[in-house]
Design an enzyme around this catalytic site. Structure first.
Site, mmCIF file in Angstrom:
data_model
loop_
_atom_site.group_PDB
_atom_site.id
_atom_site.type_symbol
_atom_site.label_atom_id
_atom_site.label_comp_id
_atom_site.label_asym_id
_atom_site.label_seq_id
_atom_site.Cartn_x
_atom_site.Cartn_y
_atom_site.Cartn_z
ATOM 1 C CB ALA A 128 -4.214 -11.912 1.617
ATOM 2 N N GLY A 159 0.685 -12.282 1.712
ATOM 3 C CA GLY A 159 1.647 -12.041 2.791
ATOM 4 C C GLY A 159 3.078 -11.799 2.353
ATOM 5 N NE ARG A 189 -6.217 -12.181 -1.950
ATOM 6 C CZ ARG A 189 -5.211 -12.476 -2.766
ATOM 7 N NH1 ARG A 189 -5.303 -13.532 -3.548
ATOM 8 N NH2 ARG A 189 -4.130 -11.733 -2.811
ATOM 9 C CB CYS A 237 1.909 -5.431 -9.318
ATOM 10 S SG CYS A 237 0.372 -6.301 -9.098
HETATM 11 N N1 SAM Z 1 0.480 -7.255 -0.302
HETATM 12 C C1 SAM Z 1 0.177 -8.585 -0.781
HETATM 13 C C2 SAM Z 1 1.467 -9.402 -0.884
HETATM 14 O O1 SAM Z 1 2.541 -8.813 -0.970
HETATM 15 O O2 SAM Z 1 1.400 -10.636 -0.850
HETATM 16 C C3 SAM Z 1 -0.597 -8.572 -2.078
HETATM 17 C C4 SAM Z 1 -1.845 -7.761 -1.984
HETATM 18 S S1 SAM Z 1 -2.885 -7.901 -3.384
HETATM 19 C C5 SAM Z 1 -2.070 -6.906 -4.528
HETATM 20 C C6 SAM Z 1 -4.256 -6.959 -2.925
HETATM 21 C C7 SAM Z 1 -5.082 -7.507 -1.795
HETATM 22 O O3 SAM Z 1 -6.095 -6.537 -1.499
HETATM 23 C C8 SAM Z 1 -5.847 -8.783 -2.081
HETATM 24 O O4 SAM Z 1 -5.420 -9.783 -1.199
HETATM 25 C C9 SAM Z 1 -7.323 -8.440 -1.802
HETATM 26 O O5 SAM Z 1 -7.997 -9.473 -1.117
HETATM 27 C C10 SAM Z 1 -7.178 -7.218 -0.939
HETATM 28 N N2 SAM Z 1 -8.333 -6.280 -0.932
HETATM 29 C C11 SAM Z 1 -9.238 -6.019 -1.880
HETATM 30 N N3 SAM Z 1 -10.109 -5.078 -1.467
HETATM 31 C C12 SAM Z 1 -9.725 -4.711 -0.219
HETATM 32 C C13 SAM Z 1 -10.226 -3.803 0.753
HETATM 33 N N4 SAM Z 1 -11.285 -3.045 0.529
HETATM 34 N N5 SAM Z 1 -9.568 -3.716 1.930
HETATM 35 C C14 SAM Z 1 -8.478 -4.482 2.178
HETATM 36 N N6 SAM Z 1 -7.972 -5.362 1.302
HETATM 37 C C15 SAM Z 1 -8.587 -5.484 0.112
#
Ligand code: SAM
Length: 475
Positions: free
Chosen positions: A103, A105, A145, A236
């Site tokens: 998320a 996305g 999300r 990032c």
């Molecule tokens: N890849 C996404 C994009 O390009 O739009 C951005 C991802 S963001 C950097 C990290 C995501 O990791 C967040 O949406 C958060 O909700 C999720 N997150 C946090 N802990 C997590 C877990 N244990 N397992 C899976 N997702 C997790």
């Protein structure tokens, strides 16, 4: 960073944060070619980089997120560094791909495009992905999300997508070591985005907590990646604790993974092996990771490490059973068929229709089981394939998601140009009076912007009743 970088580099690094941020966008190649997009782009754009023709920079001060083309899913606003992850992972069209923390996305929509196969931009996203042999599982752990993720993927229009909301270890229990490619774009302290955001909270404790969380999520990856498969770890942020040190700890624990040499990209730097106290074999691999620095690369700060698992025992792919589909009843099927006969010109395969909670879905061609079928737990599904619509008593109501996957060759359609006042009225939620409509029978119509599906309207009594979702209407 002053302690970590050479003095002269540090000053240039710091100065990079005073440069204005650039708005990037990635064209949806499931719907339109970059060439076609640049010929109709309503704002000035320039290619963002030499390695992805779909990547553009907006060069005036327009707000591309408010244009109807954005509602129609013709592009995703994404800054250029973030476009590198899916490009590196480079799934082949038939691959089974998992985006573990997907998320909202950005990278998942990019992966969906790459899984769409030959990018010739002809036909709608649904036509392009109807027989796609690959599948993208896009997962996030947070409910809100994950809803946003599902909405953004619906805007993208790809059929071959499963959206789940699970902890990674739960996914590993459900699916096992089956994925050809896994992306972990990890939750991180976000230092690389300082130019874009104000008021970011940062402390050593936050960095340490992020590093622990990243290590925890990565620990599940070996239970998801098939032998010979790829795992891309990305963040990032700049901090070594969340980058080189996390990868070093992973490599020490998972000896059948190694870091692969990345493709050459202008302005990209290498991982800093001396920033992790690792043994020499691991340190040599950390130097194959990629760092994007804002003072060297035309984008924000990112870190990427492409890991590959050694080939080993036969993969489980062939053993993955198909999803346990619940077909429509004959009454439900009749409602769909009546709608499709009156409205659609694209034929959808009846043997892939699936009903859940009075909603009708079209499943991807490769619809894999969710786990329970193998005696384990079941993945928590948010969306599987494409939501076609609601099965209401005596009638079928098409979903907004279906409109976003179609174009004007797929359905009885209204074609308005982006600047047409009737389109503006539609987006604000107004019904359209008779004189604005071409002649035709009553029934559902796909409303398009320049031919790209945007929403539904229903013609009756000489008017077009507006079915553009309330939450998306312009004030
Ligand atoms: N890849 C996404 C994009 O390009 O739009 C951005 C991802 S963001 C950097 C990290 C995501 O990791 C967040 O949406 C958060 O909700 C999720 N997150 C946090 N802990 C997590 C877990 N244990 N397992 C899976 N997702 C997790």
């Amino acid at each position: 960073m002053r302690d970590l970088l050479p003095a002269a580099d540090y000053e240039v690094f710091l100065a990079a944060f005073d440069r204005p941020r650039r708005i990037g966008l990635r064209v949806n190649m499931l719907k339109i070619t970059p060439h076609h997009f640049s010929s109709i782009a309503p704002f000035s754009v320039a290619p963002a980089c030499g390695w992805d023709p779909a990547a553009f920079i907006v060069t005036d001060d327009s707000r591309p997120g408010r244009h109807p083309y954005h509602d129609a899913g013709l592009y995703y606003l994404q800054e250029p560094s973030a476009m590198l992850a899916a490009a590196f992972l480079a799934p082949a069209p038939g691959d089974l791909v998992l985006d573990l923390a997907a998320a909202p996305g950005g990278k998942a929509t990019h992966l969906a495009s790459l899984l769409g196969g030959a990018l010739d931009g002809r036909g709608s996203a649904l036509r392009r992905t109807l027989d796609a042999t690959g599948l993208l599982v896009a997962n996030d752990v947070h409910a809100g999300r994950t809803r946003l993720l599902a909405e953004n993927l619906a805007r993208w229009g790809a059929l071959n997508v499963l959206v789940t909301q699970d902890e990674p270890e739960r996914l590993a229990e459900c699916f096992g070591r089956v994925f050809d490619r896994v992306l972990l774009d990890a939750p991180c302290s976000g230092e690389g985005l300082f130019r874009r955001m104000e008021g970011v909270e940062l402390s050593e404790a936050i960095v340490a907590a992020c590093a622990r969380r990243q290590g925890g999520i990565l620990a599940s990856a070996p239970d998801l990646v098939r032998p010979g498969g790829h795992l891309l770890y990305s963040t990032c942020t700049f901090s070594p604790e969340e980058n080189e040190q996390v990868v070093a700890a992973f490599l020490a624990a998972a000896s059948d993974f190694t870091v692969e040499m990345p493709p050459a990209i202008d302005g990209a730097d290498r991982g800093q092996s001396e920033w992790a106290a690792a043994d020499p074999l691991i340190a040599a691999q950390l130097a194959l990771a990629v760092r994007l620095w804002p003072h060297h690369f035309p984008g924000e700060g990112h870190f990427l490490a492409m890991l590959r698992r050694r080939e080993g025992a036969k993969t489980q792919m062939a053993e993955l059973p198909p999803f346990d589909r619940r077909p429509p009843t004959s009454d439900q099927y009749r409602l769909w068929r009546d709608f499709a006969a009156a409205t659609m010109t694209l034929d959808l395969p009846a043997d892939r229709l699936h009903v859940h909670a009075d909603r009708l879905y079209l499943l991807p061609r490769r619809a894999i089981a969710l786990g329970a079928e193998r005696g384990g737990r079941r993945a928590h599904v948010v969306r599987y394939g494409l939501l076609l619509g609601d099965l209401r008593p005596g009638r079928f109501h098409p979903a907004h998601d279906l409109a976003l996957a179609l174009n004007d060759a797929d359905a009885v359609a209204m074609r308005w140009s982006a600047g047409d006042p009737r389109l503006a009225a539609y987006l604000s939620g107004a019904d359209l009076p008779g004189p604005d409509l071409p002649p035709g029978p009553d029934g559902w119509m796909l409303v398009t912007v320049d031919g790209f599906g945007l929403g539904w309207g229903k013609r009756s009594g000489g008017r077009l009743k507006n079915h553009f979702p309330h939450a998306l209407r312009r004030r």
